[in-house]
Design an enzyme around this catalytic site. Structure first.
Site, PDB file in Angstrom:
ATOM      1  N   ARG A 108     -18.919 -11.283 -11.434  1.00  0.00           N
ATOM      2  CA  ARG A 108     -17.909 -10.442 -10.847  1.00  0.00           C
ATOM      3  C   ARG A 108     -18.307  -8.816 -10.584  1.00  0.00           C
ATOM      4  NH1 ARG A 108     -13.505 -10.877  -7.868  1.00  0.00           N
ATOM      5  NH2 ARG A 108     -11.237  -9.873  -8.185  1.00  0.00           N
ATOM      6  N   THR A 380     -12.634 -16.305   0.207  1.00  0.00           N
ATOM      7  CA  THR A 380     -13.280 -16.841  -1.030  1.00  0.00           C
ATOM      8  C   THR A 380     -13.591 -18.444  -0.594  1.00  0.00           C
ATOM      9  OG1 THR A 380     -12.330 -15.554  -2.330  1.00  0.00           O
ATOM     10  CG2 THR A 380     -13.122 -17.267  -3.451  1.00  0.00           C
ATOM     11  N   THR A 398     -16.609 -15.293  -3.829  1.00  0.00           N
ATOM     12  CA  THR A 398     -15.628 -13.846  -3.365  1.00  0.00           C
ATOM     13  C   THR A 398     -16.081 -13.017  -2.226  1.00  0.00           C
ATOM     14  OG1 THR A 398     -13.907 -13.606  -2.470  1.00  0.00           O
ATOM     15  CG2 THR A 398     -14.518 -13.205  -4.726  1.00  0.00           C
ATOM     16  N   ASN A 400     -14.189 -11.174  -0.812  1.00  0.00           N
ATOM     17  CA  ASN A 400     -11.993 -10.615  -1.186  1.00  0.00           C
ATOM     18  C   ASN A 400     -11.926 -11.263   0.242  1.00  0.00           C
ATOM     19  OD1 ASN A 400      -9.750 -10.078  -2.610  1.00  0.00           O
ATOM     20  ND2 ASN A 400     -10.091  -7.706  -2.416  1.00  0.00           N
ATOM     21  N   ASP A 422      -9.117  -5.599  -5.821  1.00  0.00           N
ATOM     22  CA  ASP A 422      -8.244  -6.491  -7.422  1.00  0.00           C
ATOM     23  C   ASP A 422      -7.414  -5.476  -7.517  1.00  0.00           C
ATOM     24  OD1 ASP A 422      -8.054  -8.713  -5.204  1.00  0.00           O
ATOM     25  OD2 ASP A 422      -9.781  -9.689  -6.289  1.00  0.00           O
ATOM     26  N   SER A 451      -9.461 -11.060 -11.490  1.00  0.00           N
ATOM     27  CA  SER A 451      -9.791 -12.311 -10.304  1.00  0.00           C
ATOM     28  C   SER A 451      -8.204 -12.991 -10.323  1.00  0.00           C
ATOM     29  CB  SER A 451     -10.808 -12.759 -11.239  1.00  0.00           C
ATOM     30  OG  SER A 451     -11.252 -13.345  -9.701  1.00  0.00           O
ATOM     31  N   SER A 452      -8.540 -13.875  -9.556  1.00  0.00           N
ATOM     32  CA  SER A 452      -7.779 -15.551  -9.745  1.00  0.00           C
ATOM     33  C   SER A 452      -8.316 -16.896  -9.424  1.00  0.00           C
ATOM     34  CB  SER A 452      -6.325 -15.759  -8.628  1.00  0.00           C
ATOM     35  OG  SER A 452      -5.198 -13.856  -8.831  1.00  0.00           O
ATOM     36  N   GLY A 472      -7.917 -18.945  -1.958  1.00  0.00           N
ATOM     37  CA  GLY A 472      -6.682 -18.755  -1.632  1.00  0.00           C
ATOM     38  C   GLY A 472      -5.870 -17.006  -2.166  1.00  0.00           C
ATOM     39  N   GLY A 473      -6.938 -16.473  -3.150  1.00  0.00           N
ATOM     40  CA  GLY A 473      -6.265 -15.288  -3.402  1.00  0.00           C
ATOM     41  C   GLY A 473      -5.304 -15.221  -4.608  1.00  0.00           C
TER      42      GLY A 473
END
Ligand code: DON
Length: 573
Positions: A108, A380, A398, A400, A422, A451-452, A472-473
């Protein structure tokens, strides 16, 4: 060097080079089709672009394992899918290795050392989302290249072999798809506004399907990485180009931010759901914890009996999503910086308490349902891969937003992420995915933003059964949740689980989002229960591989499916 040594090293170099020759011949950069699914027996790759999945497949066929293929596919995506494939962003990998070990690698992005909590607020405390989302200041310190090298210890082939297809695609160019052409055309204005030098993604007039995209600067950056390893990105020429770019646009990433970036191996989120072992990503992604919460909140509810896309099953999943996302906003952040009560959040006692006020047939309200009480101190991309050795890899990476910050590093040819958005720029202020957060996810130097992303693997009897993930966030976690429920509970085919309409609730806003094609009758029933329902654009692009074992023959069948929402493509052999 002796003559014998010279012959030996030349032979080795030739052998190392040979695979890239084979790839260069096998993949036609300018004439290819999209293949949505494949049923095969040995290995498979599914990702966002047919050229990248072909690169992954060839790496498997030349004897690479799933990790080799994941590295090569990510690098190819950085060239052929610039909206999200990247070397200027970050990602997460979850893998089940043939020796039974489960690993996760966190690459990340991090906040630069000069970042500060209120850097996206004006003097009156109003959020400046333009700065957290667009251009130089939106970029976190990229993690992808460090992640690829951290993965390399589980791979078999030399890095030079894995990166060469990406170099060829960047240097020689490739034909773009219709959707890529449309995407470049609709982002042209931002590319022009947010860059100080010409970028490869902008041309006079409009792009159309079949036009050739050549990225010479990117090819040279990839060559520096091939020749100098991780240092070819985080130090030397590439690092200097990044810092020079920062100076041009008031960005703050420094040489030492780059040099100090490290990917981290973390303990996989590993839980049992009705006999299946689910492996997924830990913090700083919220994905794994939220997925575990949601699966456990439905586990005792016999959702299979309710069936797919009925008012009852959608309502149950919506209420579970509402509660999990409220906890996400309240409790989750980078565990290297803040204390997160992970054990409690996924404990049965806590989750039962959370579901006490769930009423079948009646919409809950996010005004009343907040985070639980703890008493202890869209762009992403996802890759799913399995090989013939028993390894399975699930990677989500990603920038983002689409094309990240939309800023390309001049002379280096790659896009920088806009991952700083984020973070929670201010408690309660929604980010570009509408997610809110608080102090736990506040900006701090060196901290990773929440993050998701939810790269996930499901094991059945100890062997890989499903490899799942999606962009997809904030909808990532609910899409993975839905996919698992569809397959594990509703017995749906992989194709249906990937392609049937999805829905999403994330606590705030208190809205149930549905995709086009969602049953109008079920929508009416849910509205009658009190849900505020809005139709929205496509939810995610889920890439799934399923491995089915025949108990009698002990042979496996692999089914790989790429999402119809994009150019996603599945290959196998
Ligand atoms: O890490 C995250 O959760 C986001 N940056 C992911 C963004 C994303 O999935 C965009 N895709 N459509």
């Amino acid at each position: 060097m002796t003559r014998k040594h010279l012959i030996y090293t030349s032979a080795i170099s030739f052998l190392l080079f040979l695979p890239s020759l084979i790839i260069a011949q096998a993949i036609n950069h300018n004439n290819y089709t999209i293949q949505k699914s494949i049923t095969c027996t040995k290995g498979a790759v599914v990702c966002a672009h047919p050229l990248a999945s072909q690169v992954g497949l060839h790496i498997l066929q030349m004897g690479g394992n799933a990790v080799d293929a994941a590295i090569a596919t990510q690098l190819a995506l950085a060239v052929v899918y610039p909206g999200a494939g990247n070397i200027g962003g970050g990602g997460f990998m979850v893998a089940h290795l043939k020796n039974g070990k489960n690993i996760s690698i966190d690459y990340r992005e991090k906040a630069p050392a000069a970042a500060s909590r209120d850097m996206y607020l004006d003097k009156d405390g109003n959020p400046l989302l333009n700065l957290s989302q667009n251009g130089h200041l939106a970029a976190g310190v990229p993690g992808t290249v460090a992640g690829l090298f951290a993965s390399l210890k589980y791979a078999k082939l030399p890095f030079a072999t894995l990166i060469q297809p990406a170099i060829d695609l960047a240097e020689k160019g490739f034909a773009i798809t219709a959707s890529q052409a449309a995407s470049f055309n609709s982002t042209k204005k931002e590319f022009l506004e947010l860059n100080t030098s010409p970028v490869a993604f902008v041309k006079d007039g409009d792009w159309k399907a079949g036009d050739i995209l050549v990225q010479k600067d990117l090819a040279n950056t990839l060559k520096r990485i091939r020749d100098k390893g991780q240092k070819g990105f985080y130090e030397g020429e590439t690092a200097k180009l990044v810092v020079a770019e920062m100076k041009k646009g008031n960005g703050i990433i420094s040489l030492s931010d780059l040099k100090n970036y490290k990917a981290k191996e973390r303990d996989v989120v590993d839980f049992n759901y009705k006999g299946y072992q689910i492996l997924t990503m830990p913090l700083p992604s919220s994905g794994g914890i939220i997925l575990e919460q949601m699966m456990k909140m439905i586990e005792d509810k016999n959702i299979a009996e309710m069936k797919f896309e009925t008012a009852a099953s959608v309502q149950l999943m919506t209420e579970v999503e509402r509660r999990a996302y409220a906890d996400r906003a309240e409790f989750l952040g980078d565990p290297d910086f803040v204390k997160v009560p992970v054990k409690t959040l996924v404990s049965n006692a806590y989750l039962q308490e959370r579901m006490k006020d769930y009423e079948p047939g009646r919409a809950g309200s996010s005004k009343n349902i907040k985070a639980g009480h703890i008493h202890e101190s869209e762009e992403t991309t996802h890759i799913s891969i399995v090989d013939d050795e028993g390894n399975a890899v699930s990677v989500t990476t990603t920038l983002n937003g689409g094309y990240g910050s939309r800023t390309v590093v001049s002379g280096a040819g790659f896009l920088l992420n806009n991952e700083m958005d984020d973070f929670s720029v201010k408690p309660g202020v929604p980010n570009m995915y509408g997610a809110v957060g608080n102090d736990k996810n506040a900006i701090a130097p060196g901290k990773r933003m929440l993050s998701s992303m939810t790269p996930t693997i499901v094991l059945k009897n100890g062997s890989p059964y499903l490899v799942v993930g999606t962009p997809g966030g904030t909808t990532i976690i609910t899409s993975v949740f839905q996919t698992l429920v569809d397959i594990l509970e509703f017995n749906m085919t992989v194709d249906d689980a990937v392609n049937k309409p999805k829905f999403h609730h994330q606590w705030l806003p208190d809205v149930l989002f549905i995709e086009k094609g969602f049953s109008p009758d079920v929508k009416k029933e849910l509205q009658a229960m009190g849900y505020d329902i809005k139709e929205r654009s496509a939810i995610g692009r889920t890439e799934v591989i399923q491995i089915k074992w025949d108990d009698t023959t002990k042979k496996k069948t692999i089914i790989a499916v790429g999402d119809h929402r994009g150019d996603d493509d599945a290959r196998g052999y």
